[in-house]
Structure formats: C-alpha cells, structure tokens
Design a protein around this motif. Structure first.
Motif, short mmCIF file in Angstrom:
data_model
loop_
_atom_site.label_atom_id
_atom_site.label_comp_id
_atom_site.label_asym_id
_atom_site.label_seq_id
_atom_site.Cartn_x
_atom_site.Cartn_y
_atom_site.Cartn_z
N ASP A 1 1.02 -1.21 -0.09
CA ASP A 1 0.14 0.08 0.03
C ASP A 1 0.80 1.26 0.02
O ASP A 1 0.54 2.30 -0.12
N TYR A 2 2.23 1.26 0.07
CA TYR A 2 2.95 2.33 0.12
C TYR A 2 3.99 2.35 -0.97
O TYR A 2 4.93 3.31 -1.03
N TRP B 1 -5.78 2.07 0.19
CA TRP B 1 -6.49 3.45 0.54
C TRP B 1 -6.83 4.36 -0.44
O TRP B 1 -7.53 5.47 -0.36
N PHE C 1 -12.06 7.44 -4.53
CA PHE C 1 -10.79 7.83 -3.97
C PHE C 1 -9.78 8.18 -4.80
O PHE C 1 -8.94 9.03 -4.43
N ASN C 2 -9.50 7.25 -5.93
CA ASN C 2 -8.27 7.37 -6.77
C ASN C 2 -8.48 8.86 -7.42
O ASN C 2 -7.48 9.62 -7.64
#
Length: 524
Positions: A289-290, A356, A371-372
């Motif tokens: 996720d990072y 996220w 969200f994107n």
C-alpha cells in the motif's frame, strides 16, 4: 417464495441430505421449496451451503449423492457437516445455477443477513437488496425486522423496502400509501420500481401519487447527476492540468514544440508499473500500500532523465527552429513507443491501486466519488503549488525566467543558459512523468498512453496563454468541466468537436490566450 417467514422463531431440524440434493439438482419448484424451508428455519450448515452455492463452490460427487464445497485453496469439505475431506472423489460435477435460482439465492441470503448476527453494514446492504426485488410476501419478514432493528440507517432502508413490498398489495389504499412513502427515497432502484408500478397501476389515485413521487425522486437524482458531472469535469481538468504543467515549461517557457511529451508521461507510468511490480513480487504484502511513496520519485526521475538526454543530444541544436523541433520530437516519440513495445510488449499492463485509494465516498445514493480521482485532484494541486514555488521562489526558477525573457542578457550576466535549458526541460519532463504516475491509477498503462492526451495538453497551454501557469490552470479546469457538461447534452464525440471549435474561435479573437505575457520581451 418467502411466505413461511412468520415461522422464523420456530426451531426445526437442520437441512437434510435429501433437501440439499434437491436444492442442487431439483427443478425450479423443488429448489424454491428448499429455499423456503431454509429461510423459515436457518442454521449454520444451510447458510454455509447457500453462500457456497452463490460463490459456485458446490460440487456433486460422481454418484450425485453427496454435496461438496471446494475452497479457494482446493480443500474440500462436506457441504452439510463442514468436515474436511481427506479423500477427494474424482470427476466432480458442477452444480448448475440458472437465473431464477441466482435471484432466489440472493433473496434468501438477504433475509438471513437481516436476522443473523451481522454487522450494521451487512444488514443495510440486505435491506437495500430487498428493495430492488420487493414482493408482497416480504411484509411479515420486514415488519419483524423493523421491530428488532435499532440502527437508524438500517430502519430507514427497511421502511423503504416495506413500502416497496406494499406497492404490490392487492389493496388500493395500501398501494397509495406505498406510493407516497417511496417518494422519500433517493435511490435509482426506487425510480425503476416506480416506473414499473406506474405502468401496471389501474387506480387513478394511486397513479397520481406514483407520478408525484416519481417527479420528486427524479428531481433529487438529477441534482446528484449534475454534481457527478461537475466532479467528473473537475477530475478530467486535474488530469489535463497535470499533463499540461510539464508542457507549460517545455513549450510555454522554452518554445519547444515537444511532440514526445506524451511519451514522457508513458515513461513515468511504466516506472510506476515497475515499482508496483517490485513491491508485489519481492516485498512483504503489508508494504504494497506504500509503493506510491517510491513510485512518485521514480516516475519523476525516469522521465526527467530521458528528457535531459533528449535536450542535450537533439533539442539544444534546434532552439528557435520550431518546425525542425516538432519533427525531431515526433521521431523521438515513435522511437520511445517502439522501445517500450520491445521491452514490455504491445499489450496494456495494469497497475493496482493501494487499498487507501480503492473504493469511493458515497455522497448521495446516485453519487459516489472514487478515492483515486479525489487523490489525483489533491495531487494536481500539490504539484501546481510546488511548481509555482520553484519558478517564483528559487534560484533555478529565476534563471529560467531570465533566460526565457532575454537569453542574451542572461548570458551576459553569467547565467549558463545551456545548463538552464537542460534543467528546465528535465523539470518539464519530470512533471510529465508525475502525470503518467497519476494516470496509471485511473486506467491501464500502454505504449500509446501519451497519444490520448498530447493534443489536449497543447490546447490547454495555448488557450491559457503561452508561459502562463495561471492560464494553464484556468484552461485545464475550464476545458475539463466544459467537455463533461457538454457530453451530457450532445454526447462525447460532439462535445469534443464543440470544445475544439470554441478554442479555435477564442484563439482567433484573442491570440495571446486567457493571460497575455506582461512586460517587455526580447526575441533571442
């Protein structure tokens, strides 16, 4: 199907093997009868069986006597007892599901979620599912669920589901009440139901109430659609802004018609893909996720390095010769696309969003903001702010502005103009790489990625005013909003043509763009 729901509190025996086999192999009526029995008296085994059937994980043994559940990892268990199987039969047969059974499975599972010890979100989803396929037989179950439900949001959806079921009542007064209650809904599914009931209704009073509720609902949904169009336009405008910011330097400030700008975006997108692939294959899953933390600088540096090479090897010899620079960069764009095809293949590759950035913000029943897309709007603002500070507040920005306004004078003052040109072109190319990184989060990455945006990027820069960052912002957001608003009236193709005609007329009337360059400028 669900007329036995009043028997819910009763305790009956668990699902028998004969009933399970009838559910898997029987005709439509036999399967419906078994589902009635399950809904009237559910237990753990029957619920597990229904979930497995919905996921198409149920198999029949060769003798068609035993039902098995196949897990995602290949393990098998008895469908009724849940016990793992050590000996797996060969030649298992799939359980066939038709459309009728799929629909009744969804109904049964929705009912089970209403009464099972589920979370509030699961019960909310179940209540909304029952609204979409309401029947008068649902009334006893919905009344019982309303008496037990404490969550306000779930109770609201249950009340709408009850009104939807009541609209099928043979009693006109009940249908009239249902028509008035459904007008309070904000769901597109309710609009379909109201249209359906209006087409079948014969009572004039009920028809009038249905029309009033339908007008109220359509007005509410139209507001959500307008907000959705504005958000889509803002999202497109932020993407155009990211794409055009780099071009505002290479074309607006340096005067280079860079037809390879789209391919620099493509390089940034493929750099993001490689970082995404490395995190997926070589690092722990919790780190995935990072990956954008590393992908952003990788995309910037990869595109900036290619841009610097282009400037040092080719473009430095072509300043002041726009036609030759256009042809040279067009040739470079073809070379870059073919290089990417040779390395990665001609097919598009997918870049997964971090967790996220997945999902969306449900603002209205018919309006969800991904969200994107929200993150790209924020990212475009951050890139714009950083670029503005760089140009206005740093030594490099001062040199770039000085060389742009008066190259001979800047050289006389000791500025290394050749080095400034390389830095500026690398900066514009790096911002194009950041645009490619952002685009990888909303679509597939392929060798032709840049071709979809290069013309729009030039239109944004020319419309905003050559060399004007403020004009680039206004033009990008304006074109994005105008394009999406027109699409709702005339369609995508005609909207594109209308925007192009508008730009042509605007440039004819105001050749300098929205913002003209202020002050004196001396040609090099």
């Amino acid at each position: 199907m669900l007329c036995c729901l009043l028997l819910w509190p009763c305790v009956t025996q668990a699902l028998t093997p004969q009933q399970a086999l009838a559910l898997a192999t029987g005709d439509g009526d036999e399967r419906s009868a078994v589902l009635q029995a399950i809904v009237a008296a559910p237990d753990a085994s029957s619920t597990r069986l229904l979930l497995a059937m919905k996921a198409e994980q149920v198999k029949l043994d060769p003798a068609r006597q035993v039902l098995l559940i196949v897990a995602a990892n290949g393990d098998m268990q008895d469908a009724l007892t849940g016990k793992p199987l050590t000996q797996v039969p060969a030649a298992l047969e799939d359980v066939m599901l038709n459309n009728r059974l799929r629909g009744e499975l969804d109904q049964a599972l929705a009912v089970l979620q209403l009464f099972a010890p589920a979370t509030g979100s699961e019960r909310l989803a179940a209540a909304r599912a029952l609204q979409q396929d309401a029947k008068i037989d649902y009334l006893p179950m919905l009344d019982m669920a309303l008496t037990k439900e404490a969550d306000t949001a779930v109770r609201t959806e249950l009340a709408l589901a009850r009104a939807a079921a009541l609209s099928f009542s043979p009693v006109a007064d009940q249908r009239l009440l249902a028509a008035k209650l459904l007008g309070a809904s904000r769901s597109p599914a309710t609009q379909l139901l109201l249209n359906q009931r209006l087409a079948e209704e014969t009572d004039p009073d009920v028809k009038s109430a249905l029309k009033n509720s339908l007008r109220s609902l359509e007005s509410t949904l139209a507001f959500g659609e307008r907000l959705g169009a504005l958000f889509t336009g803002l999202s497109l405008g932020s993407i155009l802004l990211l794409v055009a910011l780099g071009l505002a330097i290479t074309y607006g400030l340096m005067g280079v018609i860079n037809m390879a700008h789209g391919e620099l975006m493509m390089i940034g997108a493929y750099a993001t893909y490689l970082v995404h692939l490395a995190f997926r294959q070589w690092l722990p899953p919790s780190w995935f996720d990072y990956y954008l933390v590393l992908a952003l600088p990788a995309a910037f540096l990869a595109a900036a390095a290619v841009g610097a090479l282009m400037e040092r090897l080719v473009l430095r010899w072509l300043y002041g010769r726009p036609l030759e620079s256009l042809l040279a960069t067009w040739g470079l764009s073809l070379m870059l696309m073919q290089t990417v095809r040779s390395l990665f293949g001609a097919q598009n590759v997918g870049v997964e969003n971090p967790a996220w950035m997945s999902g969306g913000w449900q603002v209205l029943p018919n309006l969800s903001l991904p969200f994107n897309r929200l993150m790209i709007i924020v990212f475009a603002g951050l890139v714009l702010g950083g670029m503005t500070l760089l140009i206005k507040r740093t030594r490099l920005g001062l040199f770039v502005r000085g060389v742009t306004q008066n190259r001979p004078m800047a050289s006389c003052m000791g500025v290394n103009t050749a080095r400034v040109d390389t830095y500026a072109f690398a900066l514009g190319s790096g911002i194009a790489g950041l645009a490619g990184c952002a685009l990888s989060q909303v679509g597939n990455v392929g060798p032709d990625l840049g071709q979809s945006y290069i013309v729009d990027a030039f239109m944004v820069v020319v419309l905003g005013g050559v060399g004007q960052l403020a004009g680039t912002v206004y033009a990008a957001l304006g074109l994005g909003l105008l394009n999406k608003l027109l699409e709702g009236f005339v369609g995508a193709v005609l909207a594109k043509i209308a925007v192009l005609v508008f730009i042509i007329i605007f440039i004819q009337k105001r050749p300098q763009g929205i913002f003209a360059v202020k002050g004196r400028a001396v040609e090099a």
